[in-house]
Design a protein around this motif. Structure first.
Motif, short mmCIF file in Angstrom:
data_model
loop_
_atom_site.label_atom_id
_atom_site.label_comp_id
_atom_site.label_asym_id
_atom_site.label_seq_id
_atom_site.Cartn_x
_atom_site.Cartn_y
_atom_site.Cartn_z
N LEU A 22 2.23 -15.18 -3.19
CA LEU A 22 3.50 -15.02 -4.02
C LEU A 22 3.63 -14.12 -4.99
N ASP A 23 2.46 -14.15 -5.89
CA ASP A 23 2.28 -13.14 -7.02
C ASP A 23 2.26 -11.58 -6.35
N SER A 24 1.53 -11.55 -5.07
CA SER A 24 1.60 -10.29 -4.54
C SER A 24 2.73 -9.72 -4.06
N ILE A 25 3.41 -10.85 -3.77
CA ILE A 25 4.86 -10.30 -3.15
C ILE A 25 5.74 -9.92 -4.48
N ILE A 26 5.71 -10.69 -5.35
CA ILE A 26 6.27 -10.25 -6.59
C ILE A 26 6.07 -9.05 -7.34
N ASN A 31 8.04 -2.08 -4.70
CA ASN A 31 7.78 -1.04 -3.62
C ASN A 31 8.20 -1.34 -2.43
N PHE A 32 8.42 -2.58 -1.87
CA PHE A 32 8.82 -3.11 -0.70
C PHE A 32 10.43 -2.68 -0.65
N VAL A 33 10.95 -3.03 -1.62
CA VAL A 33 12.66 -2.71 -1.64
C VAL A 33 12.73 -1.14 -1.54
N LEU A 34 11.93 -0.25 -2.22
CA LEU A 34 11.92 1.05 -2.30
C LEU A 34 11.64 1.56 -0.55
N ALA A 35 10.67 0.92 -0.14
CA ALA A 35 10.21 1.33 1.12
C ALA A 35 11.16 0.97 2.32
N ILE A 36 11.98 -0.09 2.09
CA ILE A 36 13.21 -0.31 2.89
C ILE A 36 14.10 0.64 2.59
N ILE A 79 12.71 9.59 12.23
CA ILE A 79 12.37 8.18 12.04
C ILE A 79 10.96 7.84 12.03
N ALA A 80 9.90 8.51 12.77
CA ALA A 80 8.86 8.35 12.75
C ALA A 80 8.10 8.65 11.17
N ILE A 81 8.51 10.00 10.93
CA ILE A 81 8.31 10.45 9.35
C ILE A 81 8.64 9.28 8.35
N GLY A 82 9.86 9.00 8.52
CA GLY A 82 10.23 7.83 7.59
C GLY A 82 9.46 6.63 7.60
N PHE A 83 9.32 6.16 8.96
CA PHE A 83 8.30 5.08 8.65
C PHE A 83 6.67 4.93 8.24
N PHE A 84 6.23 6.32 8.39
CA PHE A 84 4.96 6.36 7.65
C PHE A 84 5.03 6.57 6.46
N VAL A 85 6.09 7.31 5.89
CA VAL A 85 6.39 7.30 4.35
C VAL A 85 6.61 6.02 3.67
N ALA A 86 7.29 5.22 4.46
CA ALA A 86 7.41 3.63 4.06
C ALA A 86 6.23 2.89 3.83
N LEU A 87 5.39 3.01 4.92
CA LEU A 87 4.06 2.51 4.88
C LEU A 87 3.33 3.00 3.71
N GLY A 88 3.17 4.27 3.55
CA GLY A 88 2.63 4.72 2.28
C GLY A 88 3.30 4.25 0.91
N LEU A 89 4.49 3.92 0.75
CA LEU A 89 4.91 3.61 -0.38
C LEU A 89 4.56 1.88 -0.74
#
Length: 296
Positions: A22-26, A31-36, A79-89
């Protein structure tokens, strides 16, 4: 007592683990929202990039199959570039490495399992970018003849003269010869015929050439050609060759039909006979039942 303590310890460990998650998610929520958000932006960019490429190819007059394939590939790449950028974030470098490694292994397995499909796909890409075969052309290939309706990544669809559709795998087109009537606006038509042995051969030759030349205009170096080809069973055979506008197989049939009618009229007016095969039937009967009784 020990068993109860172990259960409480296990439950406590689970809660501690969940609390850590939970702490890790918070902590990683921004970053998760930014990746989305970044991935959604890349989806939108892919949509507009594909539209832009489609418009550019449309202005250049590229055929439909080229535009479809190019826009699809461009969209997948963005789309593939966006996917890998999101994983990097998300700071998932290990996950990203695992995804790439897994994609390589999966790609190899799929390639081995779908060799025929991949062959048709690559053949479709090649067919889409060659000028010798385009949508709307009239072609003969693999025993079929018709108008090319679509060129996809797996097959081409042609519409035959009887209004039926034939689906041919792209690899069959690449590996086999095909004849394209549309690529050449002018073609030579060949018509075979024969005249009676009693005919004046020079007169037949001149009359046939004059008749054809009066109907089908020959251009430039084109000319009506007439050659006798041999002695048939009941006629002296010849072939007459002439040029006309041909973009599909029907044009050849129409030209032959016109030429046959004209040649037949010209021959009739000049008493030139086109003979038909003659059969001789022997009625001789040598059976003993027809002989006199004394010869038995």
């Amino acid at each position: 007592m020990d068993e109860k303590f172990n259960i409480q310890k296990s439950i406590g460990g689970i809660w501690d683990k969940m609390d850590g998650w939970l702490d890790s998610i918070i902590l990683n929520l921004p970053n998760f929202v930014l990746a989305i958000v970044v991935f959604i932006i890349f989806l939108i960019i892919a949509k507009y990039v594909s539209r832009l490429i489609n418009r550019l190819l449309l202005r250049k007059g590229s055929q439909d199959s080229i535009r479809q394939i190019t826009t699809k590939v461009a969209r997948i790449v963005v789309i593939a570039i966006g996917f890998f950028v999101a994983l990097g974030l998300l700071n998932l470098d290990k996950v990203l490495t695992s995804v790439l490694a897994g994609a390589g292994v999966l790609g190899l397995a799929i390639g081995l399992a779908l060799q025929g499909t991949l062959t048709n796909t690559f053949s479709g890409v090649i067919l889409s970018f060659i000028d010798e075969l385009q949508i709307g052309d009239w072609v003969e290939t693999n025993g079929f003849a018709g108008e090319v309706m679509t060129i996809s990544l797996r097959n081409i669809m042609i519409k035959e003269s009887d209004n039926n559709y034939v689906i041919i795998p792209n690899s069959k087109i690449i590996d086999s010869p095909f004849k394209n009537f549309t690529r050449t606006p002018r073609s030579r038509v060949m018509l075979n015929c024969g005249v009676a042995y009693s005919s004046d051969l020079e007169m037949v030759q001149n009359l046939t050439k004059e008749t054809i030349d009066g109907i089908f205009q020959q251009r430039g170096n084109e000319e009506v050609e007439f050659m006798y080809t041999g002695f048939g069973d009941s006629s002296i055979d010849f072939v007459v060759r002439f040029w006309t506008d041909v973009t599909k197989n029907k044009d050849i049939l129409v030209a032959k039909n016109t030429a046959i009618i004209a040649i037949k009229k010209a021959f009739d007016q000049n008493n030139i006979t086109i003979p038909f095969p003659i059969r001789t039937i022997d009625f001789t009967n040598k059976l003993s039942i027809n002989k006199p009784k004394g010869d038995l």
